[in-house]
Design an enzyme around this catalytic site. Structure first.
Site, PDB file in Angstrom:
ATOM      1  N   ASP A  68       0.974  -1.078   0.022  1.00  0.00           N
ATOM      2  CA  ASP A  68      -0.042  -0.025  -0.182  1.00  0.00           C
ATOM      3  C   ASP A  68       0.810   1.048  -0.194  1.00  0.00           C
ATOM      4  O   ASP A  68       1.388   1.572   1.106  1.00  0.00           O
ATOM      5  CB  ASP A  68      -0.984   0.071   1.270  1.00  0.00           C
ATOM      6  CG  ASP A  68      -1.908   1.100   1.156  1.00  0.00           C
ATOM      7  OD1 ASP A  68      -1.576   2.157   0.623  1.00  0.00           O
ATOM      8  OD2 ASP A  68      -2.989   0.991   1.723  1.00  0.00           O
ATOM      9  N   TYR A 168      -6.057  16.243  -6.843  1.00  0.00           N
ATOM     10  CA  TYR A 168      -5.494  15.362  -7.885  1.00  0.00           C
ATOM     11  C   TYR A 168      -4.437  15.941  -8.884  1.00  0.00           C
ATOM     12  O   TYR A 168      -3.404  15.690  -8.966  1.00  0.00           O
ATOM     13  CB  TYR A 168      -6.490  14.789  -8.579  1.00  0.00           C
ATOM     14  CG  TYR A 168      -6.040  13.778  -9.580  1.00  0.00           C
ATOM     15  CD1 TYR A 168      -5.853  12.343  -9.555  1.00  0.00           C
ATOM     16  CD2 TYR A 168      -6.082  14.056 -11.011  1.00  0.00           C
ATOM     17  CE1 TYR A 168      -5.343  11.595 -10.334  1.00  0.00           C
ATOM     18  CE2 TYR A 168      -5.911  13.380 -12.197  1.00  0.00           C
ATOM     19  CZ  TYR A 168      -5.736  12.123 -11.747  1.00  0.00           C
ATOM     20  OH  TYR A 168      -5.123  11.142 -12.879  1.00  0.00           O
ATOM     21  N   LYS A 172      -0.633  15.862  -9.805  1.00  0.00           N
ATOM     22  CA  LYS A 172      -0.063  15.520 -10.998  1.00  0.00           C
ATOM     23  C   LYS A 172       0.989  16.580 -11.528  1.00  0.00           C
ATOM     24  O   LYS A 172       1.981  16.173 -12.426  1.00  0.00           O
ATOM     25  CB  LYS A 172      -1.230  15.004 -11.879  1.00  0.00           C
ATOM     26  CG  LYS A 172      -2.081  13.949 -11.390  1.00  0.00           C
ATOM     27  CD  LYS A 172      -1.290  12.794 -11.751  1.00  0.00           C
ATOM     28  CE  LYS A 172      -1.991  11.514 -11.011  1.00  0.00           C
ATOM     29  NZ  LYS A 172      -0.993  10.402 -10.995  1.00  0.00           N
ATOM     30  N   THR A 203     -11.151   3.633 -17.265  1.00  0.00           N
ATOM     31  CA  THR A 203     -10.846   2.541 -16.285  1.00  0.00           C
ATOM     32  C   THR A 203     -11.819   2.771 -14.886  1.00  0.00           C
ATOM     33  O   THR A 203     -12.636   3.589 -15.071  1.00  0.00           O
ATOM     34  CB  THR A 203      -9.475   3.105 -15.893  1.00  0.00           C
ATOM     35  OG1 THR A 203      -9.318   4.266 -15.046  1.00  0.00           O
ATOM     36  CG2 THR A 203      -8.382   3.362 -16.799  1.00  0.00           C
TER      37      THR A 203
HETATM   38  N1  LIG Z   1      -8.056   7.050 -16.152  1.00  0.00           N
HETATM   39  C1  LIG Z   1      -7.814   8.305 -16.487  1.00  0.00           C
HETATM   40  O1  LIG Z   1      -8.805   9.090 -17.073  1.00  0.00           O
HETATM   41  C2  LIG Z   1      -6.619   8.839 -16.155  1.00  0.00           C
HETATM   42  C3  LIG Z   1      -6.141  10.434 -16.738  1.00  0.00           C
HETATM   43  C4  LIG Z   1      -5.002  10.658 -16.525  1.00  0.00           C
HETATM   44  C5  LIG Z   1      -3.939  10.215 -15.547  1.00  0.00           C
HETATM   45  N2  LIG Z   1      -4.354   9.038 -15.099  1.00  0.00           N
HETATM   46  C6  LIG Z   1      -3.440   8.348 -14.410  1.00  0.00           C
HETATM   47  O2  LIG Z   1      -3.033   7.109 -14.499  1.00  0.00           O
HETATM   48  C7  LIG Z   1      -2.629   6.348 -13.557  1.00  0.00           C
HETATM   49  C8  LIG Z   1      -3.602   4.966 -13.546  1.00  0.00           C
HETATM   50  O3  LIG Z   1      -5.015   5.283 -13.377  1.00  0.00           O
HETATM   51  P1  LIG Z   1      -6.112   4.354 -13.912  1.00  0.00           P
HETATM   52  O4  LIG Z   1      -7.090   5.119 -14.438  1.00  0.00           O
HETATM   53  O5  LIG Z   1      -5.621   3.081 -14.571  1.00  0.00           O
HETATM   54  O6  LIG Z   1      -6.468   4.000 -12.295  1.00  0.00           O
HETATM   55  P2  LIG Z   1      -7.465   2.520 -11.874  1.00  0.00           P
HETATM   56  O7  LIG Z   1      -7.866   1.740 -12.705  1.00  0.00           O
HETATM   57  O8  LIG Z   1      -7.933   3.081 -10.588  1.00  0.00           O
HETATM   58  O9  LIG Z   1      -6.030   1.811 -11.133  1.00  0.00           O
HETATM   59  C9  LIG Z   1      -5.236   2.504 -10.170  1.00  0.00           C
HETATM   60  C10 LIG Z   1      -4.073   1.572  -9.949  1.00  0.00           C
HETATM   61  O10 LIG Z   1      -3.419   2.359  -8.858  1.00  0.00           O
HETATM   62  C11 LIG Z   1      -3.246   0.969  -7.675  1.00  0.00           C
HETATM   63  N3  LIG Z   1      -3.323   1.611  -6.443  1.00  0.00           N
HETATM   64  C12 LIG Z   1      -4.345   2.542  -5.903  1.00  0.00           C
HETATM   65  N4  LIG Z   1      -4.046   2.908  -4.621  1.00  0.00           N
HETATM   66  C13 LIG Z   1      -2.820   2.281  -4.344  1.00  0.00           C
HETATM   67  C14 LIG Z   1      -2.111   2.303  -3.163  1.00  0.00           C
HETATM   68  N5  LIG Z   1      -2.609   3.162  -2.088  1.00  0.00           N
HETATM   69  N6  LIG Z   1      -1.066   1.660  -2.965  1.00  0.00           N
HETATM   70  C15 LIG Z   1      -0.717   1.046  -4.234  1.00  0.00           C
HETATM   71  N7  LIG Z   1      -1.379   0.836  -5.385  1.00  0.00           N
HETATM   72  C16 LIG Z   1      -2.535   1.709  -5.492  1.00  0.00           C
HETATM   73  C17 LIG Z   1      -4.451   0.388  -7.857  1.00  0.00           C
HETATM   74  O11 LIG Z   1      -4.058  -0.972  -7.283  1.00  0.00           O
HETATM   75  P3  LIG Z   1      -5.240  -1.862  -6.424  1.00  0.00           P
HETATM   76  O12 LIG Z   1      -6.511  -0.784  -6.218  1.00  0.00           O
HETATM   77  O13 LIG Z   1      -5.339  -3.083  -6.963  1.00  0.00           O
HETATM   78  O14 LIG Z   1      -4.559  -1.841  -5.048  1.00  0.00           O
HETATM   79  C18 LIG Z   1      -4.469   0.058  -9.475  1.00  0.00           C
HETATM   80  O15 LIG Z   1      -3.525  -0.789  -9.946  1.00  0.00           O
HETATM   81  C19 LIG Z   1      -3.064   6.961 -12.176  1.00  0.00           C
HETATM   82  O16 LIG Z   1      -1.913   7.474 -11.611  1.00  0.00           O
HETATM   83  C20 LIG Z   1      -3.867   8.136 -12.739  1.00  0.00           C
HETATM   84  O17 LIG Z   1      -3.782   9.291 -11.966  1.00  0.00           O
HETATM   85  C21 LIG Z   1      -5.617   8.502 -15.409  1.00  0.00           C
END
Ligand SMILES: NC(=O)c1ccc[n+]([C@@H]2O[C@H](COP(=O)([O-])OP(=O)(O)OC[C@H]3O[C@@H](n4cnc5c(N)ncnc54)[C@H](OP(=O)(O)O)[C@@H]3O)[C@@H](O)[C@H]2O)c1
Length: 281
Positions: A68, A168, A172, A203
């Site tokens: 975590d 957020y 970032k 996602t």
């Molecule tokens: N989706 C978008 O539109 C978007 C846009 C811009 C940037 N991003 C960035 O892309 C990255 C991935 O986003 P996503 O959309 O793929 O999100 P997601 O589907 O919610 O996945 C988040 C990931 O982070 C892990 N995580 C969350 N909290 C954690 C913690 N406390 N310790 C360890 N692992 C943790 C989760 O693992 P578990 O929950 O299994 O522990 C999961 O693998 C993030 O940094 C996000 O800010 C996303």
């Protein structure tokens, strides 16, 4: 070496955080396809099994290093365990990140004036403090590598104004700042440091928005390409930035956002639906 061959990562030892789902899973699978040996991280080993099973199909070593990241000491342990299991680290892709969440864990968008301090603190802990701890701990391993690359998955929200996502967006933007500082500071150690800035991507993090028709329509109306990205559309850019193909590229924030960050000066004239967020302003 042929140009295409420079995109390969054969034998590279790679740690991918946030690898259980979404963008991190897509990136991990792309790295495996390109030949990397993988250490996968998320909060639980159970959540990583699906990604591991898919990565193994590419014939790579896959180890699980759950932890975590909201505790900085754990972030350091994750890096050490990954390096120990793989015999070093050449590539780190730090993808784990969060939005503020409702009490039931559902990600949410809330203007700063309504966001409680503990929710701000949680976002800073996971998105920023863990990033710094992870980078610090990864430094000696990357400095010892012949092809080191550190990639932080930031966001377009760190580049443009992001009302209702202030915590957020601030973290970032801080990641992008960290990339610029580390890239210049660590260049003498041969370590390339970059950021990947996704736009709206479908996602678990964003399901609260794309499952809500008016909200989804409003958001995509501001994306020149007019749609959500798929997580797999982030993977090629992550692979490029992590590979020898980007060997002369450091300190950059690559926006993969469908054009969201590109101002059109109002000339595109794209019709916008009424904002579903007006009441929150
Ligand atoms: N989706 C978008 O539109 C978007 C846009 C811009 C940037 N991003 C960035 O892309 C990255 C991935 O986003 P996503 O959309 O793929 O999100 P997601 O589907 O919610 O996945 C988040 C990931 O982070 C892990 N995580 C969350 N909290 C954690 C913690 N406390 N310790 C360890 N692992 C943790 C989760 O693992 P578990 O929950 O299994 O522990 C999961 O693998 C993030 O940094 C996000 O800010 C996303």
């Amino acid at each position: 070496m042929s140009t295409l061959a420079t995109f390969r990562l054969d034998g590279a030892r790679a740690l991918v955080t946030g690898a259980s789902r979404g963008i991190g899973q897509a990136v991990a699978l792309a790295l495996a396809e390109a030949g990397a040996e993988l250490a996968l991280s998320a909060r639980s080993a159970e959540a990583l099994k699906g990604t591991a099973e898919l990565a193994v199909e590419h014939g790579r070593t896959v180890v699980l290093v759950p932890g975590d990241l909201s505790t900085t000491a754990v972030a350091g342990q994750v890096v050490d365990q990954a390096a120990e299991a793989l015999g070093g680290l050449d590539v780190v892709v730090h993808t784990a990140g969060i939005l503020p969440a409702e009490p039931d864990g559902t990600p949410t968008m809330l203007p700063l004036q309504y966001l409680p301090q503990p929710a701000w603190d949680e976002v800073v802990a996971v998105n920023l403090n863990a990033t710094a701890a992870l980078c610090r701990q990864a430094f000696p391993y990357l400095a010892a590598s012949a092809r080191p690359s550190l990639l932080l998955v930031s966001s377009v929200a760190g580049v443009v104004g992001a009302p209702m996502m202030e915590a957020y967006a601030a973290t970032k933007a801080a990641q992008i700042s960290l990339v610029r500082s580390l890239a210049t500071g660590w260049a003498r150690h041969g370590i390339r440091v970059n950021a990947l800035c996704p736009g709206w991507t479908r996602t678990d993090m964003t399901s609260f928005a794309y499952d809500n028709g008016p909200v989804s329509d409003w958001l995509t109306a501001h994306v020149p390409l007019g749609r959500w990205a798929r997580p797999e559309e982030m993977a090629p850019a992550a692979l490029f930035l992590s590979s020898p193909a980007a060997g002369y590229l450091t300190g950059q924030a690559l926006l993969v956002d469908g054009g969201l960050s590109t101002p059109d000066g109002g000339l595109a004239g794209t019709p916008k639906p009424p904002s579903p967020f007006a009441a929150l302003a």
